[in-house]
Design a protein around this motif. Structure first.
Motif, short mmCIF file in Angstrom:
data_model
loop_
_atom_site.label_atom_id
_atom_site.label_comp_id
_atom_site.label_asym_id
_atom_site.label_seq_id
_atom_site.Cartn_x
_atom_site.Cartn_y
_atom_site.Cartn_z
N THR A 49 0.85 -1.20 0.00
CA THR A 49 0.00 0.00 0.00
C THR A 49 0.88 1.24 0.00
OG1 THR A 49 -1.70 -1.17 1.26
CG2 THR A 49 -1.86 1.23 1.17
N GLU A 50 0.60 2.19 -0.89
CA GLU A 50 1.29 3.47 -0.95
C GLU A 50 0.32 4.59 -0.63
OE1 GLU A 50 3.64 4.24 -4.42
OE2 GLU A 50 3.87 2.10 -4.86
N VAL A 51 0.86 5.69 -0.10
CA VAL A 51 0.05 6.85 0.28
C VAL A 51 0.48 8.04 -0.56
CG1 VAL A 51 -0.68 8.37 2.15
CG2 VAL A 51 -0.17 5.97 2.63
N ARG A 52 -0.49 8.73 -1.15
CA ARG A 52 -0.24 9.99 -1.84
C ARG A 52 -0.88 11.11 -1.01
NH1 ARG A 52 2.51 6.83 -4.10
NH2 ARG A 52 2.58 6.32 -6.34
N ARG A 53 -0.06 11.87 -0.33
CA ARG A 53 -0.55 12.90 0.59
C ARG A 53 -0.55 14.24 -0.13
NH1 ARG A 53 1.55 13.25 6.87
NH2 ARG A 53 0.34 15.09 7.54
N ILE A 54 -1.73 14.87 -0.25
CA ILE A 54 -1.86 16.15 -0.93
C ILE A 54 -2.48 17.17 0.02
CG2 ILE A 54 -2.09 15.05 -3.19
CD1 ILE A 54 -5.09 15.64 -3.04
N THR A 55 -2.23 18.44 -0.26
CA THR A 55 -2.82 19.52 0.52
C THR A 55 -3.79 20.31 -0.34
OG1 THR A 55 -1.00 21.03 -0.02
CG2 THR A 55 -0.78 19.72 1.99
N VAL A 56 -4.80 20.87 0.30
CA VAL A 56 -5.82 21.65 -0.40
C VAL A 56 -5.78 23.07 0.17
CG1 VAL A 56 -8.25 21.83 -1.02
CG2 VAL A 56 -7.23 19.58 -0.63
N PRO A 57 -5.16 24.04 -0.54
CA PRO A 57 -5.10 25.41 -0.03
C PRO A 57 -6.37 26.19 -0.37
CG PRO A 57 -3.92 25.25 -2.09
CD PRO A 57 -4.44 23.87 -1.80
N ASP A 58 -6.37 27.48 -0.04
CA ASP A 58 -7.48 28.35 -0.42
C ASP A 58 -7.54 28.49 -1.94
OD1 ASP A 58 -8.39 28.97 2.14
OD2 ASP A 58 -6.89 30.54 2.39
N GLY A 59 -8.76 28.53 -2.47
CA GLY A 59 -8.92 28.72 -3.90
C GLY A 59 -8.56 30.13 -4.33
N ASP A 60 -8.15 30.27 -5.58
CA ASP A 60 -7.80 31.60 -6.10
C ASP A 60 -9.03 32.48 -6.19
OD1 ASP A 60 -5.20 30.71 -6.37
OD2 ASP A 60 -5.49 30.07 -8.45
N GLU A 61 -8.82 33.79 -5.97
CA GLU A 61 -9.85 34.81 -6.13
C GLU A 61 -11.11 34.49 -5.32
OE1 GLU A 61 -10.55 35.33 -10.26
OE2 GLU A 61 -8.53 36.04 -10.70
N ASP A 62 -10.90 34.08 -4.07
CA ASP A 62 -11.99 33.87 -3.14
C ASP A 62 -13.00 32.84 -3.66
OD1 ASP A 62 -13.31 34.41 -0.66
OD2 ASP A 62 -14.77 35.63 -1.72
N THR A 63 -12.48 31.73 -4.19
CA THR A 63 -13.38 30.67 -4.68
C THR A 63 -13.60 29.59 -3.64
OG1 THR A 63 -11.47 29.59 -5.71
CG2 THR A 63 -12.81 31.04 -7.10
N GLY A 64 -13.01 29.74 -2.44
CA GLY A 64 -13.28 28.80 -1.37
C GLY A 64 -12.42 27.56 -1.44
N THR A 65 -12.87 26.49 -0.77
CA THR A 65 -12.14 25.23 -0.70
C THR A 65 -12.43 24.39 -1.94
OG1 THR A 65 -12.28 25.28 1.71
CG2 THR A 65 -11.71 23.18 0.69
N ARG A 66 -11.40 24.05 -2.71
CA ARG A 66 -11.56 23.29 -3.95
C ARG A 66 -11.05 21.86 -3.71
NH1 ARG A 66 -14.94 26.33 -6.36
NH2 ARG A 66 -14.43 25.38 -8.36
N LEU A 67 -11.68 21.16 -2.78
CA LEU A 67 -11.24 19.80 -2.42
C LEU A 67 -11.42 18.83 -3.58
CD1 LEU A 67 -10.35 17.65 -0.37
CD2 LEU A 67 -12.74 17.46 0.34
N MET A 68 -12.59 18.82 -4.21
CA MET A 68 -12.85 17.87 -5.28
C MET A 68 -11.95 18.15 -6.49
SD MET A 68 -14.92 16.14 -3.62
CE MET A 68 -15.25 14.88 -4.84
N THR A 69 -11.62 19.41 -6.72
CA THR A 69 -10.68 19.73 -7.79
C THR A 69 -9.31 19.14 -7.51
OG1 THR A 69 -11.88 21.78 -8.28
CG2 THR A 69 -9.62 21.62 -9.08
N ALA A 70 -8.87 19.26 -6.24
CA ALA A 70 -7.57 18.70 -5.86
C ALA A 70 -7.57 17.18 -6.01
CB ALA A 70 -7.23 19.10 -4.44
#
Length: 681
Positions: free
Chosen positions: A105-126
Motif C-alpha cells: 500500500t502506498e500513500v499519496r498525501r496532498i494539501t488543499v489550499p485556499d482557492g484563487d480569487e476567493d473561490t473557497g475550498t476546492r477539495l474535489m478539484t484537488a
C-alpha cells in the motif's frame, strides 16, 4: 506466472463462420447418404477450422503492483480556526503511518489550499487532479481530512474507490456571522438606499436574549452602535453623504466562545452618483453664443436646465402694453431667494447689472456659493464695464478683477503650466490645435485663484477658485461658442463644460487635490493627484493598526502612483499630507468564512455513492480495514480500502497449439481414414 489461450485467426471470423456452415452441411449430406466415413470427414473439417482460428497458449510473467490511497489535507482558511490545524496534522500523520505499515500500500498525501480569487475550498478539484496523475486501477481509497465546507462538491467526475471524510472541529463549536444580503454598487446622492443585513448564529450557539450589538462606520469615522435581533432580516436605510466611493463598515463585536470573528465584519463600497444636474442658465442678452450654451446643456440627458434670456430689460420703453407681450416675466424672487438652493450650478452668460436682480438677490447668490453652491460666469464686454457683475455683491467671490479693457484680437486659447496638472484641463482633446477666439476681457487673477487657461499674451482666460464650501469659475471671453461652430477647426467646448461642471459639483475624479485607491483583490493602486511638483510618502494603516510608508512615483503631470499588497482582508486607511482616504480590500464576506461549522452535509452524497463513511476526528483516529469491492467500506471507528490487485506484465511468451505440420498430419490422416472406410464398404 499465468497462462491463457488466445486466438489470432488467419481469416476474418465471418469467413470462418461460413466455412463452418459448409463443413456442417457436408457432414449432414454424408450422414443422409449413409456414408460410413462422415465422422472422420467432419473431424478433418474441425481440425482445419481450428487451425484457421490460430489458437495459441500465452504465458505472462506478472509482478504485482501496490495499491494507492490518496490522503487529502484541507488547509484552507476555515481549517486554521481553533485546534483544527493540530487535529488535521495529527490525524493525517496517524492515517499515513497506518497505511504505510500495510504491505503493498502506498500513500499519496496532498494539501488543499485556499482557492484563487476567493473561490473557497476546492477539495474535489484537488482530488481530481491527483487522480489524473495515478492509474485508476491502483486507487484503493480516498481519505479527506476537512471541516466539510467544500465549494466544488458538484464537480462531475467518478471516484474509483471508497471515499471517506474525517471531520475536524467539535460538536460544541458555534459561530456568529454578519450577512449583507442586499448592497447596490451605486446609489443616488441624497436619496436613501436600503441595505438588508442579517446576523446569524450557527452550530451549538448558547441561548441568550436574541439580540446582538451592531457597529456602523462610514468612511472610517467613529462607529455608531445599535442593538439588533439575531436571525431576522434588517432593512437599513442609508443616505450617501458625498459622491464617489463611500465605504461603509458593519461590525458585530466578537461574542465569548464563538469560533471566529473573521465573518463579523462586512465592508460595503457604494459609489455615490447624482440623479440629475440642475442648472440655471441666465443670459443677459441674445448673442451668437447663447443658443450654443443652451444646446450644449440640453444635449446631456442628465441635465435639468432652466434657461432665461433677458430680451426686454425694465428700462426699455417702446409703448407696447404689457398685456400684449408674449414674453415671460423673469421670476427673480422665486429663483434667487426661494429656490436658489435647489440648483447645482448657476451660469451667468454675458449678464450685466440692469436692475433686474437687486443687490439683495446677488448677495444671496454669494451666500449660496459660500454654502457650497457653484457659479460659472461666461464674461462678455459688459464684465469690463461699470455694469459688471464684479461691481455687485458677487465681486467678493469672483476669482479675478476686470481692468476695464476688452481685447478685440484673434488668439489661440492654451492650457497654462498649472493647467497641465489640473484635472479640468489636463490632457484635453486636441490641445495645441484649437481654433482661435476673437475677444477677451482683461482680468487680474487673485492670489488664491488658479489660472488653468490663458489667452492673449498669456493673460488669464479660465480662472477657478474655491470660496469657503463653494466654487466659482470665470471664463474671460464670450467666444467659446466658436469652438462649437467649428471655427478654424473648433475645440472641445462640450468636454470643457462637462469638466467644469463636474469640478464645481465636487466630483471626486475632478478634484485637483485628491488621494484615491483602486482595489483589485488583495492589492490596491494608490493614486495621488496634486497641483504641486512633489508629494510626501503615503502612509497605509492596515486593519491591525500597522503602518507602512510608500513612495509615490510621478506617472504624469500632477499624478503620482504606487501599488500596495494588503496582508489581510479589511479596512485600510491612507494618509498623504492633508489628504486621507479609506478603502476595503477583499470581498465583503470571504467565502471561506461564510460558513465555519464542520458539517458532512455537503459531501454526504459523494461519500455515500462510494459506500464510504464520515467520522469525527474528536472521537479518535479510525482504524484501517480491507474490504471487498462493492461492500460497505466504513463502520464505527473504522474505514476500509479496497485492494485492486493491479499488476505489471514483465514478460510474455506464446506457443501455437496447432502448428502447421500437426494440422497437415491430422487432416490428412482423417481424410485418408474416411476414404479407406468408405472404399472397404
Amino acid at each position: 506466472m499465468t497462462g491463457t489461450i488466445l486466438f489470432d485467426p488467419l481469416l476474418p471470423w465471418p469467413v470462418l463462420a461460413v466455412l463452418a456452415v459448409v463443413v456442417a452441411g457436408g457432414v449432414l449430406l454424408a450422414v443422409m447418404r449413409g456414408l460410413n466415413g462422415w465422422a472422420l470427414r467432419g473431424a478433418a473439417g474441425l481440425v482445419i477450422l481450428a487451425a484457421l482460428s490460430g489458437p495459441a497458449f500465452q504465458e505472462e510473467d506478472r509482478a504485482p503492483l501496490s495499491d494507492i490511497v490518496i490522503l487529502a489535507e484541507d488547509q484552507s482558511a476555515s481549517q486554521r480556526l481553533r485546534d483544527r490545524p493540530d487535529q488535521t496534522a495529527s490525524a493525517a500523520d496517524a492515517i499515513e503511518a497506518s497505511l504505510s505499515a500495510r504491505e503493498g500500500t502506498e500513500v499519496r498525501r496532498i494539501t488543499v489550499p485556499d482557492g484563487d480569487e476567493d473561490t473557497g475550498t476546492r477539495l474535489m478539484t484537488a482530488l481530481s487532479d491527483a487522480l489524473a496523475e495515478e492509474p485508476r486501477a491502483r486507487i484503493a481509497g480516498l481519505i479527506a481530512i476537512s471541516d466539510g465546507q467544500v465549494h466544488d462538491a458538484d464537480l462531475p467526475f467518478d471516484l474509483p474507490a471508497p471515499m471517506h471524510l474525517l471531520l475536524t472541529g467539535k460538536e460544541t463549536d458555534w459561530d456568529r456571522r454578519l450577512l449583507v444580503k442586499n448592497a447596490p454598487a451605486f446609489a443616488i446622492i441624497g436619496e436613501p438606499v436600503t441595505l438588508t443585513l442579517r446576523i446569524e448564529d450557527s452550530g451549538a450557539a448558547p441561548v441568550d436574549n436574541g439580540t446582538a450589538p451592531l457597529d456602523i462606520s462610514v468612511d472610517g469615522a467613529e462607529p455608531q452602535r445599535f442593538n439588533v435581533r439575531i436571525g431576522e432580516d434588517i432593512d437599513l436605510p442609508v443616505t450617501l453623504p458625498h459622491g464617489g466611493r463611500n465605504v461603509i463598515q458593519f461590525t458585530v463585536p466578537e461574542a465569548e466562545g464563538e469560533l471566529t470573528d473573521r465573518n463579523n465584519t462586512a465592508l460595503i463600497q457604494i459609489n455615490g452618483v447624482r440623479d440629475r444636474l440642475r442648472v440655471l442658465l441666465v443670459s443677459g442678452e441674445p448673442h451668437a453664443g447663447g443658443r450654443t450654451w443652451r444646446n450644449l446643456l440640453k444635449s446631456d440627458s442628465s441635465v435639468d436646465l432652466v434657461h432665461f434670456t433677458i430680451l426686454r430689460p425694465p428700462e426699455k420703453q417702446d409703448g407696447v402694453p404689457v398685456g400684449e407681450l408674449s414674453l415671460i416675466a423673469f421670476p427673480t424672487r422665486e429663483l434667487f431667494l426661494e429656490k436658489i438652493d435647489d440648483f447645482d450650478l448657476i451660469i451667468f452668460d454675458r449678464y450685466k447689472r440692469r436692475g433686474i436682480l437687486p443687490s439683495l438677490y446677488l448677495d444671496n447668490v454669494a451666500r449660496y456659493i459660500r454654502d457650497g453652491g457653484a457659479v460659472l460666469v461666461a464674461a462678455g464686454p459688459d464684465f469690463a464695464s461699470a455694469d459688471s457683475l464684479y461691481r455687485s455683491p458677487l465681486g467678493a467671490v469672483m476669482p479675478a478683477e476686470p481692468s476695464a479693457r476688452v481685447l478685440e484680437e484673434a488668439y489661440r486659447p492654451t492650457v497654462s503650466e498649472i493647467g497641465n496638472r489640473h484635472p479640468v484641463t489636463t490632457e484635453m482633446p486636441g490641445a495645441g490645435d484649437w481654433g482661435r477666439w476673437l475677444r477677451q476681457v482683461d482680468v487680474a487673477a487673485r492670489d488664491d485663484s488658479v489660472v488653468v487657461m490663458e489667452g492673449v499674451d498669456n493673460r488669464p482666460l479660465l480662472i477657478l477658485e474655491r470660496v469657503e464650501e463653494g466654487r466659482v469659475a470665470l471664463l474671460a471671453s464670450d467666444h467659446a461658442w466658436l469652438w462649437n461652430r467649428g471655427y478654424e477647426g473648433g475645440g472641445p467646448q462640450l468636454e470643457l463644460l462637462r469638466r467644469l461642471a463636474h469640478w464645481m459639483m465636487k466630483e471626486p475624479e475632478l478634484e485637483e487635490e485628491a488621494l484615491t485607491a483602486i482595489a483589485t483583490g488583495q492589492s490596491m493602486r494608490i493614486q495621488r493627484r496634486t497641483l504641486s511638483d512633489s508629494v510626501p510618502p503615503v502612509t497605509v494603516t492596515d486593519p491591525n493598526g500597522t503602518t507602512t510608508e510608500l513612495t509615490l512615483n510621478e506617472v504624469a503631470p500632477g499624478q503620482f502612483e504606487t501599488r500596495f499588497d494588503g496582508p489581510e482582508i479589511g479596512l485600510y486607511r491612507l494618509e498623504n499630507g492633508e489628504q486621507s482616504a479609506v478603502i476595503g480590500l477583499g470581498p465583503a464576506a470571504p467565502k471561506e468564512f461564510e460558513a465555519t461549522i464542520a458539517t458532512a452535509d455537503i459531501l454526504e452524497e459523494r461519500v455515500e455513492s462510494t459506500r464510504g463513511g464520515v467520522l469525527r476526528i474528536e472521537e479518535g483516529t479510525p482504524r484501517i480495514r480491507t474490504v471487498r469491492e462493492g461492500r460497505p467500506a466504513a463502520g464505527r471507528g473504522w474505514i476500509g480500502i479496497t485492494p485492486r490487485g493491479a499488476y505489471e506484465t514483465q514478460d510474455v511468451r506464446q506457443m501455437a497449439l496447432l502448428p502447421p505440420w500437426l494440422v497437415l498430419l491430422m487432416a490428412a490422416g482423417l481424410i485418408t481414414g474416411a476414404w479407406l472406410r468408405e472404399g472397404r464398404r
